[in-house]
Design a protein around this motif. Structure first.
Motif, mmCIF file in Angstrom:
data_model
loop_
_atom_site.group_PDB
_atom_site.id
_atom_site.type_symbol
_atom_site.label_atom_id
_atom_site.label_comp_id
_atom_site.label_asym_id
_atom_site.label_seq_id
_atom_site.Cartn_x
_atom_site.Cartn_y
_atom_site.Cartn_z
ATOM 1 N N LEU A 141 0.825 -1.209 0.000
ATOM 2 C CA LEU A 141 0.000 0.000 0.000
ATOM 3 C C LEU A 141 0.862 1.264 0.000
ATOM 4 N N LEU A 142 1.949 1.250 0.749
ATOM 5 C CA LEU A 142 2.843 2.405 0.780
ATOM 6 C C LEU A 142 3.492 2.628 -0.585
ATOM 7 N N ALA A 143 3.806 1.523 -1.284
ATOM 8 C CA ALA A 143 4.371 1.647 -2.625
ATOM 9 C C ALA A 143 3.339 2.245 -3.590
ATOM 10 N N LEU A 144 2.083 1.794 -3.462
ATOM 11 C CA LEU A 144 1.012 2.351 -4.288
ATOM 12 C C LEU A 144 0.818 3.839 -4.005
ATOM 13 N N THR A 146 3.056 5.969 -3.002
ATOM 14 C CA THR A 146 4.160 6.704 -3.622
ATOM 15 C C THR A 146 3.931 6.882 -5.119
ATOM 16 N N MET A 147 3.484 5.812 -5.786
ATOM 17 C CA MET A 147 3.243 5.901 -7.228
ATOM 18 C C MET A 147 2.140 6.904 -7.557
ATOM 19 N N GLU A 148 1.050 6.851 -6.800
ATOM 20 C CA GLU A 148 -0.046 7.776 -7.059
ATOM 21 C C GLU A 148 0.335 9.216 -6.712
ATOM 22 N N SER A 149 1.139 9.401 -5.690
ATOM 23 C CA SER A 149 1.607 10.751 -5.335
ATOM 24 C C SER A 149 2.458 11.328 -6.451
ATOM 25 N N ASN A 150 3.278 10.484 -7.077
ATOM 26 C CA ASN A 150 4.084 10.944 -8.209
ATOM 27 C C ASN A 150 3.199 11.321 -9.394
ATOM 28 N N ARG A 151 2.151 10.564 -9.611
ATOM 29 C CA ARG A 151 1.231 10.869 -10.715
ATOM 30 C C ARG A 151 0.470 12.167 -10.448
ATOM 31 N N LEU A 152 0.217 12.456 -9.176
ATOM 32 C CA LEU A 152 -0.537 13.659 -8.835
ATOM 33 C C LEU A 152 0.184 14.927 -9.279
ATOM 34 N N GLU A 153 1.497 14.889 -9.320
ATOM 35 C CA GLU A 153 2.284 16.072 -9.674
ATOM 36 C C GLU A 153 2.012 16.527 -11.109
ATOM 37 N N SER A 162 -9.322 12.006 -9.990
ATOM 38 C CA SER A 162 -9.262 10.554 -9.887
ATOM 39 C C SER A 162 -8.086 10.118 -9.026
ATOM 40 N N VAL A 163 -6.924 10.719 -9.265
ATOM 41 C CA VAL A 163 -5.734 10.369 -8.477
ATOM 42 C C VAL A 163 -5.944 10.731 -7.013
ATOM 43 N N GLU A 164 -6.532 11.880 -6.748
ATOM 44 C CA GLU A 164 -6.786 12.291 -5.365
ATOM 45 C C GLU A 164 -7.729 11.325 -4.667
ATOM 46 N N VAL A 166 -8.122 8.124 -5.403
ATOM 47 C CA VAL A 166 -7.379 6.877 -5.164
ATOM 48 C C VAL A 166 -6.451 7.047 -3.965
ATOM 49 N N LEU A 167 -5.783 8.193 -3.877
ATOM 50 C CA LEU A 167 -4.886 8.448 -2.750
ATOM 51 C C LEU A 167 -5.631 8.439 -1.421
ATOM 52 N N GLU A 168 -6.824 9.015 -1.426
ATOM 53 C CA GLU A 168 -7.624 9.028 -0.197
ATOM 54 C C GLU A 168 -7.989 7.606 0.224
ATOM 55 N N PHE A 169 -8.360 6.789 -0.763
ATOM 56 C CA PHE A 169 -8.716 5.393 -0.448
ATOM 57 C C PHE A 169 -7.500 4.618 0.058
ATOM 58 N N ILE A 170 -6.342 4.817 -0.598
ATOM 59 C CA ILE A 170 -5.128 4.124 -0.168
ATOM 60 C C ILE A 170 -4.759 4.526 1.255
ATOM 61 N N GLN A 171 -4.897 5.822 1.576
ATOM 62 C CA GLN A 171 -4.588 6.285 2.925
ATOM 63 C C GLN A 171 -5.483 5.619 3.957
#
Length: 322
Positions: A141-144, A146-153, A162-164, A166-171
């Motif tokens: 989950l932590l790896a996911l 990181t990947m989504e945070s990079n995409r958010l940029e 959509s990325v936000e 997904v990030l909320e769900f992962i958190q």
């Protein structure tokens, strides 16, 4: 089972596993089984057919693919060893092995087992198996995240929303798994006590302690802190020939999750753990590079973790400094 004369090599893949039985006469019998519970039972019947119940079985550590098979074999009271693939690879080089097939790999593992007689594999307790699964899931989950945070940029418009989301769900999932780890450790007094011992070391928090407990158990398989360091792949790989001496990287032929879990705690320990701080200062004075110092701090942390778990006593900075 003390002195087996039959050796069995097992090469595990996702859907199947190849088996090579090396008899006392030096002849092979090979068979392929589906990597399923039914296939595991078929292997047992096949071993019984050739009266190989007293054989020494050997397989590589292949993560999830071989985990259930190793547990099944251990439950049948068979002598099974689970070894690092790097050891088999190095052994193959000594034989100048050219063939690279699943059948050939199984035979190579059988020959390795015959020559080196690796130690029996001890299956972890059920509470450790559960802890390993939770720690691994948290790492995924932590790896996911990181990947989504990079995409958010670089995300824009609807894609960013959509990325936000997904990030909320992962958190949310990260928080849930961390809570599950905490509850699981609290439910088992031995794990709770060991976590408290590890957390008494400055630099090691509850999350790092959970990872250490998950992948160092059972601790009885290690006879020294040096073995623990090698298991984590933090032992130095010496590169010297004649008067030439190259850089000395770490081996990395070990548990990558342990290495990753120890990096930030080592950075923290350089500032807040008096023993490691003094140790790192000495290394810097001797001209060691910053990354070398951090890796050395990671090794020292592992030594301390092994010490408190073996002794059953919390960390004592005065004893270490003395």
């Amino acid at each position: 089972m003390t002195h087996p004369i039959i050796f069995v090599g097992i090469d595990v893949a996702k859907a199947k596993f190849d088996v090579a039985l090396l008899s006392a006469e030096g002849k092979y019998r090979s068979k392929v089984f589906p990597n399923t519970p039914a296939g595991h039972r078929q292997l047992l019947d096949w071993l019984n057919k050739y009266e190989a119940q007293e054989a020494h079985l050997c397989m590589e550590t292949t993560g999830a693919y071989g985990r259930n098979l190793a547990r099944f074999l251990a439950q049948q009271q068979l002598l099974v060893s689970v070894v690092n693939p790097a050891q088999i690879h190095a052994f193959g080089k000594t034989e100048l092995t050219r063939a690279k097939t699943d059948k050939a790999d199984a035979r190579l593992i059988a020959r390795y087992c015959q020559m080196h007689r690796p130690a029996p594999w001890v299956p972890p307790a059920e509470e450790i198996i559960t802890l390993q699964a939770l720690v691994q899931r948290l790492e995924d989950l932590l790896a996911l995240q990181t990947m989504e945070s990079n995409r958010l940029e670089s995300a824009e418009g609807p894609a960013r929303k959509s990325v936000e989301a997904v990030l909320e769900f992962i958190q949310q999932q990260i928080q849930m798994v961390r809570l599950q780890i905490e509850i699981h450790i609290d439910k088992h007094p031995d794990l709770k006590n060991q976590q408290e011992l590890l957390s008494s070391i400055p630099g090691i928090g509850d999350n790092t302690a959970a990872t250490l407990l998950a992948f160092l158990s059972p601790l009885d398989r290690f006879h020294s802190a040096k073995q623990v360091v090698a298991y984590a792949g933090l032992n130095p790989r010496i590169r010297e020939s004649g008067q030439w001496a190259g850089k000395t990287p770490i081996a990395k032929a070990g548990n990558a999750l342990l290495r990753k879990a120890l990096y930030l705690p080592a950075v923290v320990a350089k500032q807040h753990n008096p023993i490691i701080a003094a140790f790192c200062d000495r290394l810097l004075t001797r001209g060691k590079r910053p990354m070398q110092v951090v890796v050395a701090a990671m090794r020292r942390l592992l030594h301390m973790a092994f010490g408190v778990l073996k002794s059953g006593k919390p960390f004592d900075p005065n004893f270490g400094l003395a």
